[in-house]
Design an enzyme around this catalytic site. Structure first.
Site, short mmCIF file in Angstrom:
data_model
loop_
_atom_site.label_atom_id
_atom_site.label_comp_id
_atom_site.label_asym_id
_atom_site.label_seq_id
_atom_site.Cartn_x
_atom_site.Cartn_y
_atom_site.Cartn_z
CG HIS A 178 -0.28 0.48 2.49
ND1 HIS A 178 -0.37 1.78 2.93
CD2 HIS A 178 0.46 -0.18 3.41
CE1 HIS A 178 0.29 1.90 4.07
NE2 HIS A 178 0.80 0.73 4.38
CB CYS A 179 1.34 4.23 -1.53
SG CYS A 179 0.15 4.29 -2.89
CB ALA A 180 -1.07 8.14 0.41
#
Length: 261
Positions: free
Chosen positions: A153-155
């Site tokens: 994941h990221c933002a």
């Protein structure tokens, strides 16, 4: 067990692959995506998501119990983690890694000036050049015994996650059309991502509110252009990964861990 999580063979959208998480709005399983030789990505081997900071206890239980989650790979910059946190699920998994994916300026993608042509393509290409070691480290980690199931994941789960997942799938031999469809599946979640962003308190000089709408888009044409660039300029995903430090044995191990007949 939560209802509504049903695998399908179609990949024209994320329908059937969405993760029923209340605290994330762009989370899905890669299971069911197809390879050029007729195999499929195994169900619940690699998940992708936006940030995990708003997951509730039920979400955490689902990921641990129903998905068997062991590893979380966080692609955000260290400064983002300080500001936004990591979420309770990080403390519950066997392995959490922060492997920052960045462009030339080494700062978070969605707060920087992007390509004027109305596409994130140029920034995605920067990742191949400036963050190759970290991307290869993600793929090496996912290939290692005992690391799956994993969540990347990221933002927003769109750009940094989109590029890393595209490279993961391409190295494993997943069809370009399926990679593109998985990337574009974020489109259905853009409104929710922007609504969440609008609720956040930001510094007065924050640039996010001034970005044009296309910065938040997940158009199929952008990923198609990226995959063409990967082939024409880098000789394809496996050649790029080899130059980035991911040897062919590890690439085969990654595919074997991810795929089923």
């Amino acid at each position: 067990m939560r209802t509504g999580f049903v695998m399908t063979n179609g990949v024209s959208s994320s329908m059937g692959r969405e993760l029923p998480l209340r605290g994330a709005v762009n989370a899905r399983d890669l299971g069911g995506l197809r390879t050029t030789d007729g195999r499929q990505v195994r169900r619940l081997r690699v998940l992708r998501s936006d940030r995990l900071t708003e997951l509730d206890a039920g979400d955490v239980s689902f990921l641990l119990t129903e998905c068997g989650l062991r590893t979380i790979v966080d692609l955000r910059a260290p400064g983002e983690i300080v500001t936004d946190g990591t979420g309770a699920v990080v403390d519950a998994v066997a392995d959490y890694r922060n492997l920052h994916v960045y462009g030339a300026d080494r700062v978070r993608l969605d707060l920087t000036e992007v390509s004027p042509d109305g596409s994130m393509f140029d920034r995605y290409c920067e990742y191949l050049e400036h963050s190759s070691e970290n991307i290869a480290a993600v793929l090496r980690l996912l290939a290692a015994p005992g690391q799956l199931p994993a969540l990347v994941h990221c933002a927003a789960g769109k750009d940094r996650t989109g590029v890393v997942i595209a490279l993961l799938l391409a190295v494993a031999g997943v069809r370009a059309d399926d990679i593109i469809a998985d990337y574009a599946a974020t489109t259905a979640n853009i409104a929710a991502l922007r609504a969440r962003s609008g609720r956040e308190v930001r510094p007065a000089d924050d640039a996010a509110d001034r970005l044009p709408a296309w910065v938040f888009a997940a158009d199929a044409s952008t990923m198609r252009q990226f995959l063409i660039h990967l082939d024409t300029e880098h000789g394809g995903a496996t050649a790029w990964a080899t130059r980035a430090g991911l040897d062919q044995a590890t690439q085969r191990q990654l595919a074997d861990s991810l795929l089923c007949d």
